[in-house]
Each structure stands twice: as structure tokens, then as C-alpha cells.
Scaffold this active site. Sequence first.
Site, short mmCIF file in Angstrom:
data_model
loop_
_atom_site.label_atom_id
_atom_site.label_comp_id
_atom_site.label_asym_id
_atom_site.label_seq_id
_atom_site.Cartn_x
_atom_site.Cartn_y
_atom_site.Cartn_z
N GLY A 137 49.76 21.05 13.69
CA GLY A 137 50.77 21.22 14.72
C GLY A 137 50.67 20.29 15.91
O GLY A 137 51.55 20.31 16.77
N GLU A 167 43.74 21.53 11.30
CA GLU A 167 44.27 20.79 10.17
C GLU A 167 45.29 19.74 10.63
O GLU A 167 46.47 19.80 10.27
CB GLU A 167 44.94 21.74 9.17
CG GLU A 167 44.06 22.82 8.61
CD GLU A 167 44.84 23.81 7.76
OE1 GLU A 167 46.08 23.65 7.62
OE2 GLU A 167 44.24 24.77 7.25
N GLY A 189 47.54 16.51 10.66
CA GLY A 189 48.07 15.56 9.67
C GLY A 189 48.78 14.44 10.38
O GLY A 189 48.25 13.34 10.54
N ARG A 190 49.99 14.74 10.84
CA ARG A 190 50.82 13.74 11.53
C ARG A 190 50.05 13.06 12.66
O ARG A 190 50.16 11.84 12.84
CB ARG A 190 52.06 14.44 12.08
CG ARG A 190 52.96 13.56 12.91
CD ARG A 190 54.13 14.34 13.51
NE ARG A 190 55.04 14.77 12.48
CZ ARG A 190 55.17 16.04 12.07
NH1 ARG A 190 54.42 16.98 12.60
NH2 ARG A 190 56.03 16.36 11.14
N CYS A 199 74.29 5.36 -2.67
CA CYS A 199 75.74 5.57 -2.69
C CYS A 199 76.11 6.88 -2.00
O CYS A 199 76.73 7.77 -2.59
CB CYS A 199 76.24 5.58 -4.13
SG CYS A 199 75.90 4.05 -5.01
N TYR A 255 54.48 11.49 6.69
CA TYR A 255 55.69 12.04 6.08
C TYR A 255 56.74 10.96 5.85
O TYR A 255 57.93 11.16 6.09
CB TYR A 255 56.25 13.18 6.95
CG TYR A 255 55.27 14.31 7.09
CD1 TYR A 255 55.02 15.16 6.03
CD2 TYR A 255 54.55 14.50 8.28
CE1 TYR A 255 54.09 16.19 6.13
CE2 TYR A 255 53.63 15.52 8.39
CZ TYR A 255 53.40 16.36 7.32
OH TYR A 255 52.48 17.36 7.41
#
Length: 398
Positions: free
Chosen positions: A237, A271, A273-274, A349, A378
Site C-alpha cells: 500500500g 509487502e 511492491g509498487r 483496433c 504493474y
Amino acid sequence: MEALPEHVRGLLLRLAGGAEPVSAYLYDGAVAAERARALRAALPDWAAVHYAVKANSFPGVVAALAPHVDGFEAASGTELRLALEAKPPRDGAPAPVVAAGPAKSVPLLTELVRAQVACVNAESLLELHRLSRIAVAEGTTVRAALRVNPARIPLGGSLSMGGVPTQFGVAEPDVPAVLAAARRLPGLDLTGFHFHAASNNLDAEAHAAYLRWCVEWSGRTAAEHGVDLRQVDIGGGIGVAFEGEKPFDVARFGELAARVQPPPGVTVVLEPGRYLVTDCGWYAAEVTDVKRAYGEWYAMLRGGIHHFQLPTSWDIVHNIAVLPVEEWPAGLPRPAAEDTCVTVVGELCTPEDTLLRDVRVDRVRAGDLVVFPCAGSYGWEFAMHSFLGHPVAARHML
């Protein structure tokens, strides 16, 4: 262009000389490693940092982070195997992996039990029953924590997964009944609780208050229900600032976290991540054409949301750098947009394949490269690679 580090520009210009149009991710493992070192150094000894592999699962990035994190968070068998390869267990200790994710299948739970991971964050009573049955059949014990969806949380962010009805975890009012049932299950070692309430929070003081709340709630609940508390997992977070936003103050977060006193022997798991990998990546795509329609300019890319979907999915204004490429085939017109606003679109398309709308550029020409910094999280993993069947973006370690 000057916003791009020199070694990024250099590799991109070398790639631009090839036969295929450029469409690639570039990753700098040293940037991710430095983020991990800084976060780990700011935290107290009772904290553990487990990188959330879902943010960027490129093996080179995972390997670069491995020496600087306590372990990994995995949400699939593929991520589990990648984590174990990068950081294998030592001296009979549990594998340094915490496992998370809703709707875990029996094959995945079986793989986690056999791997002897440090903890499986269980999402429901049925999942606890399945873990118990698998562990008994394997002649072992599985360490598990109960994921809790609190009724209220002291934290905000761009994506809420707690404090509101979601598919994640056990609703707080149901926790006592689930704990009572879990204590009777053989093969199950209930070690604590898991929370993951929100994503992309930039407020360090709010995040520290959230950490304190998780620790205090867990200690109180464990004492009331006979749980031998050894782990409190507050999830990820921690957010990443885009232009105009104030970055997360990791030093202030560490200072406030140090004032929290978990019960003796309790590890508090984070935890991220980002936060660890966003700045370590760049997504670059060649401009295949530049054209004007009804007064609006478009830069057409050899790429798009099948390579880099995050800006569209999350409605992020993700600015670009334009890297000029001087080589151009003789005899071909070279369209260009200069000192004007352009919309950056991909090769799919569908009008949804729009990565950036109405951004002013000094100049962008067919054959130049459009580069999205802050694309390390991500990005490749979050895209829908198979739509239309175009080649996926290449990936390179710097």
C-alpha cells in the site's frame, strides 16, 4: 529528453537501429535495490520487508531485490517458484515467502504446503480447512495467518480492499467464529493476522497509524481468542508520487513505526511492491506515424495498452519523454507535430488504446521514441498481451 538517464537513452538509441520498431521495457535493478535498502534501513528490527512479486516479476528485477529484502510475497505458483529460485530457504528454515490472494486453488495450496512457506495468508474458513487437510495428508504442518477485512481502517489510497465490502479476507465480525473453528483443525499452525487495506497511499503518518492499528488489533484479538501471535502482516500500500504529488516520506514512516511496540517475538511484515520497483522501469515505443484529424494531433505507437495498460485502467496522467531518433529512410515523408498537444495512442483496433491525451510536446516525429518513466510496476504484467496477437514488448535489464 533530459528526464531520461543517460544509460537509458543510450540503450534505446542502440535498439532504435534494429530492423524491428522499438517496443520495450528497460529495468535498472540498482534503482530497485536502493529503494529496498532505504526502506529496510528506516524500519525497526521487528519489521520484515517482503517484496510483492506481482508488481514486477521479471527475473532480473526479482534477483536484484533478493539480497535487500527479507523475502517475497507470492500470489501464484509461478511467483512462488520465482521467489524460491531468487531466495531459497536456508538451514531448514521456512521458505522466505508469504502467500496471499483470494480464491486459491487446491493445487496452489498444495504447492505452498509442500514448499514450507513462512506463511499462507488464508482468505476464508474453507481455505483453512483445505490447508489443514493438505498438511495432514503431507504429514506436515502449515503456518497460516487469517486475512481480515476490518470494519474500519485508518488509511486511504487510490484502491480500497478493506473497510468496505470486498472479496478479500474475513469480515471482522466473523473473525471470532473462524478462529474458534481454526483452532480445532489439525496440521494448522495459526501464527497471526494479515491485512491489506489500501493501495498507493502517500501519507507516511497515516501509514504509520495503520501499522499501529494492525499491531494493536492483532495483539488484542489474539489474546481474546487464544492465538499464539507471532506475525502481523500489514500488506503493501505504500504509494508512488507522480508529477505534482508529495512523495511518501519513508524516514518519517520509520520514525513513527519505531514508536510502536509489538508483543515480544512478533514480526511485522510489510509487502511493498509498487514502491520498490516503479522508478526502476521505463516503457518505450517507437512512433510509427503522426497524423492530424479534425484539428487534433495523434502520435501512433508500436505498442499500446496490450503492453502498458496501467495509465488507461487507473486513469493516470502518465507523462512522457520524447527521445529523438535522427535516422529516417530516404525518400519517405516524415510527419511531425511541433509545439502542440498530442494524444498518444497504440496499435490496437479500439479507441480505448489511448495512453495519454492532450499532452503538449516540443516535437514528436514518426521514428522518434516515446518513453514512459516510472513504468517499473504493474506494466508488462498488467497488460493484455494477446489482444490482436501483436508481439509482446521486449524486456531488458540495464
